[in-house]
Design a protein around this motif. Structure first.
Motif, PDB file in Angstrom:
ATOM      1  N   MET A 143      -9.440   1.960  -5.655  1.00 39.80           N
ATOM      2  CA  MET A 143      -8.541   0.818  -5.496  1.00 39.80           C
ATOM      3  C   MET A 143      -8.617   0.274  -4.076  1.00 39.80           C
ATOM      4  SD  MET A 143      -6.536  -1.436  -6.629  1.00 39.80           S
ATOM      5  CE  MET A 143      -6.298  -0.850  -8.312  1.00 39.80           C
ATOM      6  N   TYR A 144      -8.716   1.148  -3.098  1.00 38.24           N
ATOM      7  CA  TYR A 144      -8.859   0.656  -1.720  1.00 38.24           C
ATOM      8  C   TYR A 144     -10.171  -0.108  -1.564  1.00 38.24           C
ATOM      9  CZ  TYR A 144      -4.822   3.434  -0.371  1.00 38.24           C
ATOM     10  OH  TYR A 144      -3.554   3.949  -0.268  1.00 38.24           O
ATOM     11  N   SER A 204      -2.662   2.828 -11.516  1.00 37.20           N
ATOM     12  CA  SER A 204      -1.515   3.054 -10.643  1.00 37.20           C
ATOM     13  C   SER A 204      -1.817   4.197  -9.687  1.00 37.20           C
ATOM     14  CB  SER A 204      -0.276   3.357 -11.487  1.00 37.20           C
ATOM     15  OG  SER A 204      -0.506   4.470 -12.329  1.00 37.20           O
ATOM     16  N   CYS A 205      -0.807   4.683  -8.991  1.00 37.06           N
ATOM     17  CA  CYS A 205      -1.015   5.786  -8.050  1.00 37.06           C
ATOM     18  C   CYS A 205      -1.532   7.019  -8.789  1.00 37.06           C
ATOM     19  CB  CYS A 205       0.288   6.125  -7.340  1.00 37.06           C
ATOM     20  SG  CYS A 205       0.951   4.775  -6.345  1.00 37.06           S
ATOM     21  N   LYS A 224       6.993   0.110  -2.672  1.00 34.82           N
ATOM     22  CA  LYS A 224       6.505  -1.179  -3.148  1.00 34.82           C
ATOM     23  C   LYS A 224       7.586  -2.255  -3.092  1.00 34.82           C
ATOM     24  CE  LYS A 224       2.817   0.398  -6.248  1.00 34.82           C
ATOM     25  NZ  LYS A 224       2.257   0.326  -7.628  1.00 34.82           N
ATOM     26  N   ASP A 252       0.852  -1.189   0.000  1.00 30.93           N
ATOM     27  CA  ASP A 252       0.000   0.000   0.000  1.00 30.93           C
ATOM     28  C   ASP A 252       0.887   1.238   0.000  1.00 30.93           C
ATOM     29  OD1 ASP A 252      -1.843   2.003   0.364  1.00 30.93           O
ATOM     30  OD2 ASP A 252      -2.446   1.380   2.380  1.00 30.93           O
ATOM     31  N   THR A 253       0.893   1.989  -1.097  1.00 26.99           N
ATOM     32  CA  THR A 253       1.725   3.187  -1.198  1.00 26.99           C
ATOM     33  C   THR A 253       1.156   4.362  -0.427  1.00 26.99           C
ATOM     34  OG1 THR A 253       0.589   4.000  -3.180  1.00 26.99           O
ATOM     35  CG2 THR A 253       2.428   2.465  -3.519  1.00 26.99           C
ATOM     36  N   GLU A 298      -2.953   5.419  -3.479  1.00 31.38           N
ATOM     37  CA  GLU A 298      -3.817   4.711  -4.419  1.00 31.38           C
ATOM     38  C   GLU A 298      -5.139   5.472  -4.587  1.00 31.38           C
ATOM     39  OE1 GLU A 298      -2.408   2.089  -5.736  1.00 31.38           O
ATOM     40  OE2 GLU A 298      -0.774   1.862  -4.277  1.00 31.38           O
TER      41      GLU A 298
END
Length: 255
Positions: free
Chosen positions: A51-52, A178-179, A122, A43-44, A47
């Protein structure tokens, strides 16, 4: 989420990114009765909200089918701390920054040569966990790449859709999930971010203004080559026939 892992000889760990390929891999492994002892996800902290929601839904499915929860991995340092506040230690880095007049702290925007976000938030977290597991088990790691399973990315996405996992609509808006702050996104993706996630776009504009103020016009303060987020906002507004709302104190772009 998170599972208590006990020692065993053969241990099957699935690396879940949350995207279509890794989600498809996990769903197929569950359906085909393949062994799964752990599912790890980095978990960056950056997100998309959708996505969560997707990860939570996958976690519920995994627990229902296998009695396991996803093991989330998080760096103790946040993206923003690394970007703006983390002190630099390497003498050559400190000397170079002093020469350029750049503060001795913060990593600035990730770049092609120094993609520190992926490495620290990551890869490092995943490798640390895999190393820990290897010290206890004979480890087999599974990474979701559609081609390795003889299917295309489009087929992987459709498989997820068919099983009720729609990623909150992310793949109907973006090519990659992605982020949201990734500077490597396509211009079209950033245009969609401004339109579909204005609250995240506002945060991105703030990050970029802070980066340009702190690091100047060099690579650390440069979101994309030739484009700041403020200039992109102006471009998108022109394309939309609108007037961009730019902060009056936003730093000027260097050419």
């Amino acid at each position: 989420m998170g599972a208590l892992i006990t020692a065993k000889e053969n241990f099957h760990a699935v690396s879940l990114s949350g995207g279509k390929d890794s989600t498809c891999l996990l769903l197929l492994m569950i359906e085909r009765g393949l062994p799964i002892d752990a599912v790890i996800w980095a978990d960056t902290g950056m997100e998309f909200p959708e996505m969560y929601g997707h990860i939570s839904k996958v976690d519920e499915h995994l627990y229902r089918e296998r009695g396991l929860h996803i093991t989330p991995l998080r760096s103790p340092k946040s993206f923003e701390y690394m970007m703006f506040d983390e002190p630099k230690q390497k003498p050559s880095t400190l000397e170079n920054r002093a020469r350029l007049g750049v503060p001795p702290y913060g990593s600035g925007w990730p770049g092609i040569k120094v993609r520190w976000c992926t490495g620290q938030l990551k890869t490092h977290q995943i490798n640390k966990e895999l190393t820990r597991l290897k010290g206890q088990h004979r480890l087999q790691q599974y990474v979701g790449i559609a081609a390795d399973w003889g299917i295309t990315e489009a087929q992987a996405l459709q498989l997820c859709y068919d099983r009720g996992f729609d990623f909150g609509g992310l793949y109907r808006i973006y090519h990659r999930a992605s982020c949201w702050c990734c500077p490597f996104q396509r211009i079209g993706e950033l245009r969609n971010l401004r339109h579909h996630h204005p609250e995240l776009w506002a945060r991105l504009l703030d990050l970029d203004n802070r980066a340009r103020t702190q690091f100047g016009p060099g690579p650390l303060g440069q979101f994309k080559q030739s484009w700041s987020v403020a200039r992109l906002a102006e471009r998108f507004a022109r394309e939309d026939g609108q007037t961009a709302s730019i902060q009056p104190n936003a730093p000027n772009d260097a050419t």
